[in-house]
Design a protein around this motif. Structure first.
Motif, PDB file in Angstrom:
ATOM      1  N   ALA A 169       0.755  -1.195   0.063  1.00 43.71           N
ATOM      2  CA  ALA A 169       0.004  -0.115   0.095  1.00 43.71           C
ATOM      3  C   ALA A 169       0.762   1.412   0.023  1.00 43.71           C
ATOM      4  O   ALA A 169       1.977   1.086   0.391  1.00 43.71           O
ATOM      5  N   VAL A 170       0.296   2.288  -0.497  1.00 41.57           N
ATOM      6  CA  VAL A 170       0.835   3.418  -0.785  1.00 41.57           C
ATOM      7  C   VAL A 170       0.557   4.505   0.521  1.00 41.57           C
ATOM      8  O   VAL A 170      -0.661   4.737   0.408  1.00 41.57           O
ATOM      9  N   VAL A 171       1.351   4.692   1.345  1.00 41.47           N
ATOM     10  CA  VAL A 171       1.051   5.591   2.433  1.00 41.47           C
ATOM     11  C   VAL A 171       2.024   6.844   2.925  1.00 41.47           C
ATOM     12  O   VAL A 171       3.130   6.305   2.865  1.00 41.47           O
ATOM     13  N   GLY A 172       1.674   7.647   2.588  1.00 43.70           N
ATOM     14  CA  GLY A 172       2.555   9.252   2.461  1.00 43.70           C
ATOM     15  C   GLY A 172       3.383   9.061   1.538  1.00 43.70           C
ATOM     16  O   GLY A 172       4.636   9.624   1.794  1.00 43.70           O
ATOM     17  N   GLY A 173       3.200   8.625   0.336  1.00 46.69           N
ATOM     18  CA  GLY A 173       3.970   8.708  -0.706  1.00 46.69           C
ATOM     19  C   GLY A 173       5.258   7.732  -0.811  1.00 46.69           C
ATOM     20  O   GLY A 173       5.736   7.512  -1.722  1.00 46.69           O
ATOM     21  N   HIS A 174       4.877   6.754   0.142  1.00 41.06           N
ATOM     22  CA  HIS A 174       6.042   5.558   0.112  1.00 41.06           C
ATOM     23  C   HIS A 174       5.272   4.426   0.225  1.00 41.06           C
ATOM     24  O   HIS A 174       4.173   3.979   0.626  1.00 41.06           O
ATOM     25  N   ASP A 175       5.747   3.301  -0.348  1.00 45.13           N
ATOM     26  CA  ASP A 175       5.178   1.735  -0.530  1.00 45.13           C
ATOM     27  C   ASP A 175       5.460   1.383   1.096  1.00 45.13           C
ATOM     28  O   ASP A 175       6.314   1.479   1.502  1.00 45.13           O
ATOM     29  N   HIS A 176       4.296   0.538   1.556  1.00 45.15           N
ATOM     30  CA  HIS A 176       4.433  -0.040   2.912  1.00 45.15           C
ATOM     31  C   HIS A 176       3.911  -1.506   2.620  1.00 45.15           C
ATOM     32  O   HIS A 176       3.037  -1.769   1.639  1.00 45.15           O
ATOM     33  N   LEU A 177       4.684  -2.577   3.358  1.00 49.68           N
ATOM     34  CA  LEU A 177       4.080  -4.001   3.158  1.00 49.68           C
ATOM     35  C   LEU A 177       3.057  -4.034   4.265  1.00 49.68           C
ATOM     36  O   LEU A 177       3.437  -3.663   5.529  1.00 49.68           O
ATOM     37  N   VAL A 178       2.118  -4.618   3.999  1.00 51.42           N
ATOM     38  CA  VAL A 178       0.855  -4.789   5.032  1.00 51.42           C
ATOM     39  C   VAL A 178       0.797  -6.358   5.118  1.00 51.42           C
ATOM     40  O   VAL A 178       0.643  -7.075   4.131  1.00 51.42           O
ATOM     41  N   PHE A 179       0.745  -6.781   6.343  1.00 53.40           N
ATOM     42  CA  PHE A 179       0.410  -8.100   6.687  1.00 53.40           C
ATOM     43  C   PHE A 179       0.061  -8.191   7.962  1.00 53.40           C
ATOM     44  O   PHE A 179      -0.190  -7.315   8.930  1.00 53.40           O
ATOM     45  N   ARG A 180      -0.532  -9.289   8.379  1.00 46.85           N
ATOM     46  CA  ARG A 180      -1.239  -9.586   9.770  1.00 46.85           C
ATOM     47  C   ARG A 180      -0.213  -9.755  10.975  1.00 46.85           C
ATOM     48  O   ARG A 180       1.046 -10.400  10.519  1.00 46.85           O
ATOM     49  N   VAL A 181      -0.539  -9.013  11.905  1.00 45.85           N
ATOM     50  CA  VAL A 181       0.607  -8.871  12.969  1.00 45.85           C
ATOM     51  C   VAL A 181       0.899 -10.311  13.439  1.00 45.85           C
ATOM     52  O   VAL A 181       1.984 -10.854  13.859  1.00 45.85           O
ATOM     53  N   ALA A 182      -0.180 -11.255  13.452  1.00 45.15           N
ATOM     54  CA  ALA A 182       0.310 -12.668  13.590  1.00 45.15           C
ATOM     55  C   ALA A 182       1.289 -13.461  12.871  1.00 45.15           C
ATOM     56  O   ALA A 182       1.839 -14.429  13.377  1.00 45.15           O
TER      57      ALA A 182
END
Length: 181
Positions: free
Chosen positions: A96-109
């Motif tokens: 996901a793009v957040v604040g102009g940068h890519d972020h890897l999103v995954f489950r905390v578990a």
């Protein structure tokens, strides 16, 4: 131009120039590998393996900022590699793009498994670096050896002619007489 110096010394001079170019490129490859390993270490350092306290709201998803990876050459390939490794480990994730940068999103578990994927990737960087440097060295030496002698001679003649013409190019100054009174 090997004939100008004698076959053996001319070939050695040519090899020396090739080695200079190869070493400079290898340094760039090694520098990029170190930057990638640093980015992986920093990313792994931001994975918090601690269990949340009782008074803290438990989040279902975590995200990792990939901005350090975006600064590396060919970020798109690095992102694909990360994606493929996570798919192989059967970790549900998204970018996901957040604040102009890519972020890897995954489950905390899945944080321990994500950390393991990045730890393995960090280890693989060194092995693949050495393999790439060896392959590059072999490829460059084969390319030079496979080049026909006529092509090498033609290139040498062209370079020699250009150097000779540049040396002989002089500015012509016209002389003329001036009469004074």
């Amino acid at each position: 131009m090997a004939s100008d110096f004698g076959d053996e010394s001319g070939e050695k001079l040519f090899d020396w120039f090739l080695r200079l170019g190869q070493d400079a490129s290898e340094e760039a490859i090694r520098a990029s590998a170190e930057k990638l390993k640093s980015a992986l270490r920093n990313l792994r350092g931001s994975l918090d393996g601690k269990a949340p306290g009782q008074d803290v709201a438990v989040r279902e998803f975590a995200r990792l900022n990939l901005s350090e990876f975006e600064k590396l050459p060919d970020y798109a390939s690095l992102r694909e590699i990360i994606d493929e490794r996570l798919i192989q480990a059967a970790i549900e994730h998204d970018f996901a793009v957040v604040g102009g940068h890519d972020h890897l999103v995954f489950r905390v578990a899945d944080a321990p498994e994500v950390d393991e994927v990045f730890r393995t990737l960090e280890k693989d960087v060194d092995a693949e670096l050495e393999r790439a440097c060896k392959a590059r060295e072999v490829k460059l030496s084969h390319a030079r050896d496979e080049e026909p002698l006529e092509d090498k001679a033609r290139a040498a003649r062209t370079a020699s002619k250009a150097a000779h013409e540049a040396k002989n190019a002089t500015h012509k100054v016209e002389r003329f007489e001036v009469k004074t009174r």
